[in-house]
Scaffold this motif. Structure first.
Motif, PDB file in Angstrom:
ATOM      1  N   ALA A  84       0.805  -1.218   0.000  1.00  0.00           N
ATOM      2  CA  ALA A  84       0.000   0.000   0.000  1.00  0.00           C
ATOM      3  C   ALA A  84       0.847   1.281   0.000  1.00  0.00           C
ATOM      4  O   ALA A  84       0.597   2.177  -0.820  1.00  0.00           O
ATOM      5  CB  ALA A  84      -0.973  -0.004   1.179  1.00  0.00           C
ATOM      6  N   PRO A  85       1.846   1.438   0.880  1.00  0.00           N
ATOM      7  CA  PRO A  85       2.627   2.681   0.840  1.00  0.00           C
ATOM      8  C   PRO A  85       3.381   2.861  -0.478  1.00  0.00           C
ATOM      9  O   PRO A  85       3.441   3.969  -1.021  1.00  0.00           O
ATOM     10  CB  PRO A  85       3.602   2.524   2.021  1.00  0.00           C
ATOM     11  N   THR A  86       3.936   1.753  -0.990  1.00  0.00           N
ATOM     12  CA  THR A  86       4.680   1.842  -2.251  1.00  0.00           C
ATOM     13  C   THR A  86       3.763   2.221  -3.403  1.00  0.00           C
ATOM     14  O   THR A  86       4.095   3.079  -4.229  1.00  0.00           O
ATOM     15  CB  THR A  86       5.353   0.492  -2.556  1.00  0.00           C
ATOM     16  N   LEU A  87       2.597   1.583  -3.464  1.00  0.00           N
ATOM     17  CA  LEU A  87       1.649   1.885  -4.525  1.00  0.00           C
ATOM     18  C   LEU A  87       1.155   3.322  -4.420  1.00  0.00           C
ATOM     19  O   LEU A  87       1.024   4.028  -5.437  1.00  0.00           O
ATOM     20  CB  LEU A  87       0.471   0.916  -4.460  1.00  0.00           C
ATOM     21  N   GLY A  88       0.875   3.762  -3.202  1.00  0.00           N
ATOM     22  CA  GLY A  88       0.442   5.141  -3.015  1.00  0.00           C
ATOM     23  C   GLY A  88       1.492   6.133  -3.490  1.00  0.00           C
ATOM     24  O   GLY A  88       1.166   7.147  -4.133  1.00  0.00           O
ATOM     25  N   PHE A  89       2.758   5.858  -3.199  1.00  0.00           N
ATOM     26  CA  PHE A  89       3.841   6.736  -3.659  1.00  0.00           C
ATOM     27  C   PHE A  89       3.894   6.782  -5.182  1.00  0.00           C
ATOM     28  O   PHE A  89       4.037   7.850  -5.789  1.00  0.00           O
ATOM     29  CB  PHE A  89       5.182   6.242  -3.100  1.00  0.00           C
ATOM     30  N   LEU A  90       3.764   5.615  -5.821  1.00  0.00           N
ATOM     31  CA  LEU A  90       3.825   5.560  -7.279  1.00  0.00           C
ATOM     32  C   LEU A  90       2.650   6.291  -7.921  1.00  0.00           C
ATOM     33  O   LEU A  90       2.825   7.015  -8.921  1.00  0.00           O
ATOM     34  CB  LEU A  90       3.848   4.097  -7.746  1.00  0.00           C
ATOM     35  N   GLN A 142      -7.755  -2.729  -2.431  1.00  0.00           N
ATOM     36  CA  GLN A 142      -8.166  -1.967  -1.253  1.00  0.00           C
ATOM     37  C   GLN A 142      -7.564  -0.562  -1.266  1.00  0.00           C
ATOM     38  O   GLN A 142      -8.242   0.419  -0.947  1.00  0.00           O
ATOM     39  CB  GLN A 142      -7.760  -2.707   0.020  1.00  0.00           C
ATOM     40  N   ASN A 143      -6.294  -0.472  -1.639  1.00  0.00           N
ATOM     41  CA  ASN A 143      -5.639   0.835  -1.681  1.00  0.00           C
ATOM     42  C   ASN A 143      -6.344   1.764  -2.663  1.00  0.00           C
ATOM     43  O   ASN A 143      -6.649   2.922  -2.360  1.00  0.00           O
ATOM     44  CB  ASN A 143      -4.174   0.648  -2.081  1.00  0.00           C
ATOM     45  N   MET A 144      -6.631   1.243  -3.864  1.00  0.00           N
ATOM     46  CA  MET A 144      -7.288   2.059  -4.876  1.00  0.00           C
ATOM     47  C   MET A 144      -8.730   2.392  -4.504  1.00  0.00           C
ATOM     48  O   MET A 144      -9.246   3.448  -4.861  1.00  0.00           O
ATOM     49  CB  MET A 144      -7.250   1.335  -6.221  1.00  0.00           C
ATOM     50  N   LEU A 145      -9.383   1.491  -3.769  1.00  0.00           N
ATOM     51  CA  LEU A 145     -10.751   1.746  -3.347  1.00  0.00           C
ATOM     52  C   LEU A 145     -10.839   3.020  -2.514  1.00  0.00           C
ATOM     53  O   LEU A 145     -11.658   3.911  -2.781  1.00  0.00           O
ATOM     54  CB  LEU A 145     -11.267   0.552  -2.542  1.00  0.00           C
ATOM     55  N   TRP A 146      -9.979   3.112  -1.499  1.00  0.00           N
ATOM     56  CA  TRP A 146     -10.041   4.274  -0.608  1.00  0.00           C
ATOM     57  C   TRP A 146      -9.403   5.505  -1.232  1.00  0.00           C
ATOM     58  O   TRP A 146      -9.793   6.638  -0.920  1.00  0.00           O
ATOM     59  CB  TRP A 146      -9.374   3.939   0.722  1.00  0.00           C
ATOM     60  N   THR A 147      -8.431   5.305  -2.120  1.00  0.00           N
ATOM     61  CA  THR A 147      -7.812   6.445  -2.797  1.00  0.00           C
ATOM     62  C   THR A 147      -8.801   7.154  -3.707  1.00  0.00           C
ATOM     63  O   THR A 147      -8.803   8.392  -3.795  1.00  0.00           O
ATOM     64  CB  THR A 147      -6.606   5.969  -3.623  1.00  0.00           C
TER      65      THR A 147
END
Length: 229
Positions: A84-90, A142-147
């Motif tokens: 999640a943190p890595t994907l969010g950074f990208l 899940q990361n993309m859902l909340w983003t």
């Protein structure tokens, strides 16, 4: 001074109009939000029940110790912590569009569906890679859902939309286990179908955003009162 008072009263009226929420507010929500809501409901509906039946299925199908199978159920949570943190950074670095982010969410849900089908129907692939793929798909979805939630929901209805999302996320995990047959293979195939539904929902949300890219912003503007100069 009078202008200031008038501006203050008009601002107060605007804020008051945005503070009034009713069932009619649901009419202001556009298709991207509803497809996004369905995607989140199916994403959690596929993954959460798996935690309760996955370990036993893996133990019986691959003849593994129960402790090893239980340990595999920790992979999705661990994947979220790492990915999640890595994907969010990208996502922030590349400045991906909302449509692209929803496509990434669909890809994550598709990975869940594929991994579950493999876990249910084959023993030629060891379970560890499949569970890792399952966890990675869940972490991405899940990361993309909340983003993407704030982008598909009107800003003045964000709290309402978040509440609807929280309710939907718990709907299928509460109901699906009541329908389980006790046959791990059949039940996991059902969960794979639910993950496939999440894939379709996120893809439809992406298509809806392509046809109306500023749907959430337009919904917000539609409710703004016109101030007189």
């Amino acid at each position: 001074a009078n202008n200031g008072a008038n501006n203050g009263s008009s601002n107060g009226a605007s804020n008051g109009s945005h503070g009034t929420i009713s069932l009619r507010s649901l009419q202001l929500l556009r298709p991207p939000y509803y497809f996004h809501l369905a995607g989140g409901m199916c994403l959690y509906g596929a993954m959460v029940p798996f935690w309760f039946i996955g370990a036993k299925h893996i133990q019986l199908r691959w003849h593994l110790p129960l402790r090893t199978a239980d340990a595999m159920m920790l992979v999705p949570e661990g994947a979220i912590a790492l990915i999640a943190p890595t994907l969010g950074f990208l996502i922030d670095a590349v400045k991906c569009s909302l449509r692209t982010q929803l496509v990434v969410a669909a890809a994550g849900a598709a990975a869940i569906a594929a991994a579950m089908l493999a876990l249910a129907l084959t023993t030629t692939i060891p379970p560890w890679p499949l569970v890792i793929a399952l966890g990675a798909g869940y972490a991405v979805g899940q990361n993309m859902l909340w983003t993407t939630l704030p982008a598909v929901a009107p800003p003045h209805l964000l709290v309402l939309c978040s509440g609807l999302m929280a309710s939907s996320l718990n709907l299928l995990p509460s109901l699906l286990p009541l329908t389980f047959s006790g046959d791990g293979t059949v039940d996991i195939v059902v969960l794979a179908a639910v993950a496939a539904a999440a894939t379709c929902s996120f893809a439809l949300a992406a298509c809806a955003c392509a046809t109306a890219p500023n749907a959430a912003q337009q919904t917000n503007e539609d409710t703004l009162p016109v101030s007189s100069s």
